[in-house]
Design an enzyme around this catalytic site. Structure first.
Site, PDB file in Angstrom:
ATOM      1  N   SER A  61       2.823  46.118  37.583  1.00 11.64           N
ATOM      2  CA  SER A  61       2.287  44.769  38.613  1.00 11.64           C
ATOM      3  C   SER A  61       1.137  45.448  39.661  1.00 11.64           C
ATOM      4  O   SER A  61       1.457  45.240  40.210  1.00 11.64           O
ATOM      5  CB  SER A  61       3.509  44.936  39.723  1.00 11.64           C
ATOM      6  OG  SER A  61       4.610  44.042  38.962  1.00 11.64           O
ATOM      7  N   LYS A  64      -1.332  43.631  39.718  1.00 10.93           N
ATOM      8  CA  LYS A  64      -1.588  42.881  40.991  1.00 10.93           C
ATOM      9  C   LYS A  64      -2.687  43.051  41.759  1.00 10.93           C
ATOM     10  O   LYS A  64      -2.947  41.864  42.969  1.00 10.93           O
ATOM     11  CB  LYS A  64      -0.470  42.309  41.767  1.00 10.93           C
ATOM     12  CG  LYS A  64       0.841  41.741  41.533  1.00 10.93           C
ATOM     13  CD  LYS A  64       2.212  41.044  41.835  1.00 10.93           C
ATOM     14  CE  LYS A  64       3.316  40.439  40.966  1.00 10.93           C
ATOM     15  NZ  LYS A  64       4.200  41.163  39.847  1.00 10.93           N
ATOM     16  N   SER A 116       6.066  42.048  44.855  1.00 11.14           N
ATOM     17  CA  SER A 116       5.084  41.448  44.020  1.00 11.14           C
ATOM     18  C   SER A 116       6.227  40.364  43.442  1.00 11.14           C
ATOM     19  O   SER A 116       6.064  40.546  42.651  1.00 11.14           O
ATOM     20  CB  SER A 116       5.829  42.825  43.293  1.00 11.14           C
ATOM     21  OG  SER A 116       5.172  43.121  41.977  1.00 11.14           O
ATOM     22  N   LYS A 223       0.676  50.168  45.458  1.00  7.58           N
ATOM     23  CA  LYS A 223       1.249  49.011  44.646  1.00  7.58           C
ATOM     24  C   LYS A 223       1.970  49.984  43.996  1.00  7.58           C
ATOM     25  O   LYS A 223       1.636  50.429  43.129  1.00  7.58           O
ATOM     26  CB  LYS A 223       0.623  47.691  44.211  1.00  7.58           C
ATOM     27  CG  LYS A 223       0.826  46.580  43.416  1.00  7.58           C
ATOM     28  CD  LYS A 223       1.856  46.004  44.190  1.00  7.58           C
ATOM     29  CE  LYS A 223       2.438  44.555  43.901  1.00  7.58           C
ATOM     30  NZ  LYS A 223       4.134  45.542  43.443  1.00  7.58           N
TER      31      LYS A 223
END
Length: 395
Positions: A61, A64, A116, A223
């Site tokens: 993730s 992202k 997320s 993140k």
């Protein structure tokens, strides 16, 4: 008996010698268990530490980060996004959006980065580019523009897919770029929020899953990520004493130990950077560096000043290796204009070029020779003639 004892002792020494990890072996280096990692200083992009930083890996993730910055640049925050069936079917982690549901793009970006949400990622991709596939192509193209040459996006949420990959170095580049966007920084540093912030759409409470924000001084991003293929990953950011660092750890492990190790790896990298490196001005703007002779002018010389500052991040050992190389002509001919580039100055640390700036003139200097003087006389005579003011002329 003596030979057996000696042989046993040597075996023990050799065993422990080869068991010492390459990374973290030196007392001042961080011991990082992630398969790939990097630490950079954000303003200059200088690499402070790395491990397999250019090795392509699944990145979960952390994908992202690109999804968010591309959406911020391609859409309007007030855009209304209609959730498709494909978006609603996205696997966990998800916001549990329903097909046909409408949400503002800005609110979905908070869900994307704070929780997320995989369904939010798909909805955003389809809204911006019409399809997930088209959006991923746009993500990959953007990565190329930023210099992230080993990155290919196949999903907007980071779920494992054939060919979906990046590197620690590429993710650092992408994050460095993203953090120049104030809205991106605002989103990733929001601790909790209820969306939508306006309108009559379905309501969701979001709390940020990034523990780093609460556990490290100066933390300001970025993140988390996990898939079965990628393992636990994290892109971190922290700022202390005016120095912004960005770290990336990929595949810090799997299971409960890996989940915790990504935080340990990140903190070790940050501790290393803030302890051993300092942001330093190597060259100040408008600093007098050289004076050179001027020909065909009344003035005999012109002073050359540095055209801008050069900052970088150094450790103590590197400070003694700073070199400044001036490249300027032996002399110049007038005319010269203030601010005119008349040479360059290079600043290096050993063999590493840190920056090149122009050497500029400190003032205007007119040309003074017979042709120039004659030209001035003629120009003045023509001006006098134009206005009818000629010596000896009577009314």
């Amino acid at each position: 008996m003596y030979k057996k004892i000696l042989s046993f002792t040597l075996s023990i020494i050799l065993f422990f010698s080869f068991s010492i990890p390459v990374y973290g072996a030196k007392s001042n280096e961080p011991k990082v268990e992630a398969q790939a990692a990097i630490l950079i200083e954000a303003d200059t992009g200088r690499i402070l530490w790395e491990k397999n930083a250019h090795e392509p890996k699944a990145m979960a993730s952390t994908t992202k980060i690109m999804t968010c910055i591309l959406a911020l640049e391609s859409g309007m925050l007030d855009d209304v996004v209609t959730v498709s069936k494909r978006a609603a079917r996205a696997p966990e982690v998800k916001l549990r959006l329903k097909a046909g549901e409408k949400q503002r793009l800005e609110d979905l970006l908070y869900a994307l980065m704070m929780k997320s949400s995989n369904d939010a990622a798909v909805a955003i991709a389809e809204h911006i580019s019409g399809s997930v596939e088209a959006f991923c192509e746009k993500m990959t193209q953007k990565a190329r523009e930023l210099g992230a040459k080993n990155t290919v996006f196949k999903t907007p949420n980071g779920l494992d897919a054939n060919g979906h990959q990046s590197t620690a170095y590429d993710l650092a580049l992408i994050t460095r770029y993203a953090m120049k966007n104030p809205k991106f920084v605002e989103i990733i540093n929001t601790k909790q929020i209820t969306i939508p912030q306006e309108g009559n759409y379905r309501s969701y409470y979001l709390s940020n899953t990034n523990r780093f924000l609460n556990e490290y001084p100066g933390a300001n991003g970025v993140k988390t990520g996990y898939t079965g293929k990628a393992g636990y990953c994290f892109v971190g950011a922290a700022k202390q004493n005016g120095m912004q660092l960005i770290s990336v750890v990929l595949a810090s492990g799997w299971g409960a130990r890996g989940k915790e190790q990504k935080w340990v790896d990140t903190k070790r990298l940050m501790n290393y950077g803030f302890k051993y490196y300092k942001k330093v001005c190597l060259l100040e703007k408008n600093k007098l560096l050289k004076t050179i002779p001027v020909e065909r002018a009344k003035e005999t010389s012109v002073s050359l000043y540095s055209g801008k500052d050069i900052f970088t991040t150094l450790n103590e050992e590197e400070r003694s290796k700073v070199q400044i190389k001036i490249d300027a002509p032996q002399s110049v001919e007038a005319p010269i204009t203030k601010g005119q580039k008349l040479g360059t100055v290079q600043v290096s640390i050993g063999n590493e070029l840190i920056g090149t700036v122009p050497l500029v003139a400190d003032r205007n200097i007119e040309r003074h020779d017979f042709p120039t003087s004659l030209k001035k006389v003629l120009n003045n005579w023509l001006k006098l003639t134009k206005y009818g003011i000629i010596i000896g002329e009577k009314e």
